[in-house]
Design a protein around this motif. Sequence first.
Motif, PDB file in Angstrom:
ATOM      1  N   ALA A 169      -3.648   6.540 -10.123  1.00  0.00           N
ATOM      2  CA  ALA A 169      -4.966   7.155 -10.290  1.00  0.00           C
ATOM      3  C   ALA A 169      -5.842   6.674  -9.145  1.00  0.00           C
ATOM      4  O   ALA A 169      -5.559   5.645  -8.534  1.00  0.00           O
ATOM      5  CB  ALA A 169      -5.586   6.776 -11.627  1.00  0.00           C
ATOM      6  N   GLN A 170      -6.903   7.429  -8.866  1.00  0.00           N
ATOM      7  CA  GLN A 170      -7.849   6.969  -7.864  1.00  0.00           C
ATOM      8  C   GLN A 170      -8.735   5.887  -8.456  1.00  0.00           C
ATOM      9  O   GLN A 170      -8.773   5.693  -9.674  1.00  0.00           O
ATOM     10  CB  GLN A 170      -8.725   8.141  -7.398  1.00  0.00           C
ATOM     11  N   THR A 171      -9.465   5.193  -7.584  1.00  0.00           N
ATOM     12  CA  THR A 171     -10.376   4.139  -8.034  1.00  0.00           C
ATOM     13  C   THR A 171     -11.359   4.697  -9.058  1.00  0.00           C
ATOM     14  O   THR A 171     -11.936   5.755  -8.840  1.00  0.00           O
ATOM     15  CB  THR A 171     -11.187   3.600  -6.835  1.00  0.00           C
ATOM     16  N   GLY A 172     -11.511   3.968 -10.158  1.00  0.00           N
ATOM     17  CA  GLY A 172     -12.496   4.374 -11.165  1.00  0.00           C
ATOM     18  C   GLY A 172     -12.062   5.533 -12.038  1.00  0.00           C
ATOM     19  O   GLY A 172     -12.842   6.062 -12.802  1.00  0.00           O
ATOM     20  N   ARG A 226       4.991  -7.036   9.599  1.00  0.00           N
ATOM     21  CA  ARG A 226       5.774  -6.015  10.319  1.00  0.00           C
ATOM     22  C   ARG A 226       5.812  -4.682   9.580  1.00  0.00           C
ATOM     23  O   ARG A 226       6.199  -3.675  10.138  1.00  0.00           O
ATOM     24  CB  ARG A 226       7.208  -6.500  10.515  1.00  0.00           C
ATOM     25  N   HIS A 227       5.457  -4.710   8.297  1.00  0.00           N
ATOM     26  CA  HIS A 227       5.579  -3.483   7.507  1.00  0.00           C
ATOM     27  C   HIS A 227       4.234  -2.825   7.263  1.00  0.00           C
ATOM     28  O   HIS A 227       3.221  -3.489   7.109  1.00  0.00           O
ATOM     29  CB  HIS A 227       6.235  -3.797   6.162  1.00  0.00           C
ATOM     30  N   ASP A 228       4.268  -1.501   7.187  1.00  0.00           N
ATOM     31  CA  ASP A 228       3.075  -0.754   6.787  1.00  0.00           C
ATOM     32  C   ASP A 228       2.794  -1.046   5.319  1.00  0.00           C
ATOM     33  O   ASP A 228       3.682  -1.465   4.581  1.00  0.00           O
ATOM     34  CB  ASP A 228       3.326   0.759   6.918  1.00  0.00           C
ATOM     35  N   GLU A 229       1.565  -0.705   4.916  1.00  0.00           N
ATOM     36  CA  GLU A 229       1.175  -0.978   3.532  1.00  0.00           C
ATOM     37  C   GLU A 229       2.088  -0.271   2.529  1.00  0.00           C
ATOM     38  O   GLU A 229       2.506  -0.841   1.535  1.00  0.00           O
ATOM     39  CB  GLU A 229      -0.279  -0.552   3.312  1.00  0.00           C
ATOM     40  N   TRP A 230       2.433   0.989   2.823  1.00  0.00           N
ATOM     41  CA  TRP A 230       3.254   1.721   1.854  1.00  0.00           C
ATOM     42  C   TRP A 230       4.660   1.140   1.761  1.00  0.00           C
ATOM     43  O   TRP A 230       5.291   1.166   0.710  1.00  0.00           O
ATOM     44  CB  TRP A 230       3.280   3.224   2.158  1.00  0.00           C
ATOM     45  N   GLN A 231       5.159   0.582   2.901  1.00  0.00           N
ATOM     46  CA  GLN A 231       6.502  -0.031   2.875  1.00  0.00           C
ATOM     47  C   GLN A 231       6.491  -1.281   1.992  1.00  0.00           C
ATOM     48  O   GLN A 231       7.423  -1.524   1.229  1.00  0.00           O
ATOM     49  CB  GLN A 231       6.941  -0.396   4.295  1.00  0.00           C
ATOM     50  N   VAL A 232       5.399  -2.035   2.114  1.00  0.00           N
ATOM     51  CA  VAL A 232       5.236  -3.231   1.291  1.00  0.00           C
ATOM     52  C   VAL A 232       5.187  -2.826  -0.177  1.00  0.00           C
ATOM     53  O   VAL A 232       5.852  -3.412  -1.036  1.00  0.00           O
ATOM     54  CB  VAL A 232       3.935  -3.987   1.690  1.00  0.00           C
ATOM     55  N   LEU A 233       4.399  -1.781  -0.441  1.00  0.00           N
ATOM     56  CA  LEU A 233       4.247  -1.270  -1.803  1.00  0.00           C
ATOM     57  C   LEU A 233       5.600  -0.836  -2.363  1.00  0.00           C
ATOM     58  O   LEU A 233       5.950  -1.147  -3.504  1.00  0.00           O
ATOM     59  CB  LEU A 233       3.281  -0.080  -1.764  1.00  0.00           C
ATOM     60  N   PRO A 286      -7.660   9.504  -1.884  1.00  0.00           N
ATOM     61  CA  PRO A 286      -8.690  10.433  -2.369  1.00  0.00           C
ATOM     62  C   PRO A 286      -8.185  11.860  -2.618  1.00  0.00           C
ATOM     63  O   PRO A 286      -8.711  12.560  -3.462  1.00  0.00           O
ATOM     64  CB  PRO A 286      -9.734  10.407  -1.258  1.00  0.00           C
ATOM     65  N   ASP A 287      -7.124  12.265  -1.897  1.00  0.00           N
ATOM     66  CA  ASP A 287      -6.613  13.626  -2.134  1.00  0.00           C
ATOM     67  C   ASP A 287      -5.576  13.666  -3.260  1.00  0.00           C
ATOM     68  O   ASP A 287      -4.928  14.691  -3.494  1.00  0.00           O
ATOM     69  CB  ASP A 287      -6.015  14.214  -0.843  1.00  0.00           C
ATOM     70  N   GLY A 288      -5.409  12.532  -3.948  1.00  0.00           N
ATOM     71  CA  GLY A 288      -4.486  12.500  -5.081  1.00  0.00           C
ATOM     72  C   GLY A 288      -3.050  12.194  -4.706  1.00  0.00           C
ATOM     73  O   GLY A 288      -2.164  12.156  -5.547  1.00  0.00           O
ATOM     74  N   SER A 289      -2.805  11.943  -3.402  1.00  0.00           N
ATOM     75  CA  SER A 289      -1.429  11.650  -2.969  1.00  0.00           C
ATOM     76  C   SER A 289      -1.174  10.141  -2.987  1.00  0.00           C
ATOM     77  O   SER A 289      -2.093   9.349  -3.112  1.00  0.00           O
ATOM     78  CB  SER A 289      -1.206  12.188  -1.556  1.00  0.00           C
ATOM     79  N   LEU A 327       3.606   8.854 -13.635  1.00  0.00           N
ATOM     80  CA  LEU A 327       2.464   9.502 -14.281  1.00  0.00           C
ATOM     81  C   LEU A 327       1.261   9.458 -13.347  1.00  0.00           C
ATOM     82  O   LEU A 327       1.100   8.511 -12.582  1.00  0.00           O
ATOM     83  CB  LEU A 327       2.099   8.757 -15.574  1.00  0.00           C
ATOM     84  N   LYS A 328       0.411  10.480 -13.438  1.00  0.00           N
ATOM     85  CA  LYS A 328      -0.837  10.445 -12.672  1.00  0.00           C
ATOM     86  C   LYS A 328      -1.986  10.854 -13.575  1.00  0.00           C
ATOM     87  O   LYS A 328      -1.873  11.832 -14.315  1.00  0.00           O
ATOM     88  CB  LYS A 328      -0.765  11.403 -11.477  1.00  0.00           C
ATOM     89  N   MET A 329      -3.067  10.076 -13.499  1.00  0.00           N
ATOM     90  CA  MET A 329      -4.287  10.433 -14.221  1.00  0.00           C
ATOM     91  C   MET A 329      -5.127  11.279 -13.274  1.00  0.00           C
ATOM     92  O   MET A 329      -5.543  10.806 -12.221  1.00  0.00           O
ATOM     93  CB  MET A 329      -5.069   9.168 -14.581  1.00  0.00           C
ATOM     94  N   VAL A 330      -5.367  12.530 -13.652  1.00  0.00           N
ATOM     95  CA  VAL A 330      -6.070  13.453 -12.766  1.00  0.00           C
ATOM     96  C   VAL A 330      -7.328  13.981 -13.454  1.00  0.00           C
ATOM     97  O   VAL A 330      -7.234  14.584 -14.522  1.00  0.00           O
ATOM     98  CB  VAL A 330      -5.162  14.656 -12.400  1.00  0.00           C
TER      99      VAL A 330
END
Length: 272
Positions: free
Chosen positions: A32-35, A153-160, A186-189, A204-207
């Motif tokens: 989900a996005q922040t908040g 050495r890793h991008d944030e998404w790689q770490v994630l 912010p675009d939901g991705s 799951l995604k809260m939209v």
Amino acid sequence: GDVPLEGVSTGISKLDDLTLGYKPGDLIILGAQTGHGKTAFALNTALASCIDGNRAVLYVNTEMSRKQIAYRWAAILSEMPLHRIRTGNLNNSEIESVTAALQSFSHSHFYTSYIPNLTPEKLQALARKAKLQHGIELLIIDYVGRMDTNDPRHDEWQVLYQIVKSQKLLAQNLDMACMVLVQLNPDGSLQGAKRMKNECDLMLKMVPLCEDLKDENERAKAQKKIEDKYSAAYESFNYYLWVDKSRDSESGVNIPMIFNGATQQLRQAMEV
């Protein structure tokens, strides 16, 4: 009649029907996005597991202190606005109902841990200990973007992705369900979503409904269109829970939800 669950209740009946609960070894990703209700989702799931289902849950938070989490619990359980609980702006009977709400929660099998600099190693040690001591069946990590991994050495998404991968192993090794909360762009991705999707059993995604439309009229029109699509099948709702992937059942399902930001309550919209 009701389908018997194979795992811990999700707190959302339609999701329970789809998944038969969060099962041992399952990795669940909630984005989900922040908040937009990540923590509310986590706490409402914990509520269904611990208080309604009498199961043991470990909730690890990287952002909020125990006190802040207690305030949120109080809001959810007493249906009192969070900001009034925080500021102490309550009359005597309201104070009583908040106290009673927290009392019910103190007798449950809800274990919480606040670790701002959480690492996969710390989490593993913590989860093992909680499994041995309390027999926890569900581990919730809120949220994973805050976990420390010291690898420049890793991008944030790689770490994630590495963290998510390690959580799947943890769930399997300790024979428990593991829910990881992640932050959507912010675009939901979600960056690296494809690979994370491969690792998890349920995504799951809260939209929020049409929230990206700033214009009041546009939003009303879009909302009406969605409500017409669901005809008058549901009471008025303001969020969806989007089942993006489910290993054991159909995916691509939208579950209409009602999220009350003031009291942090989250529930499935009733069918009319």
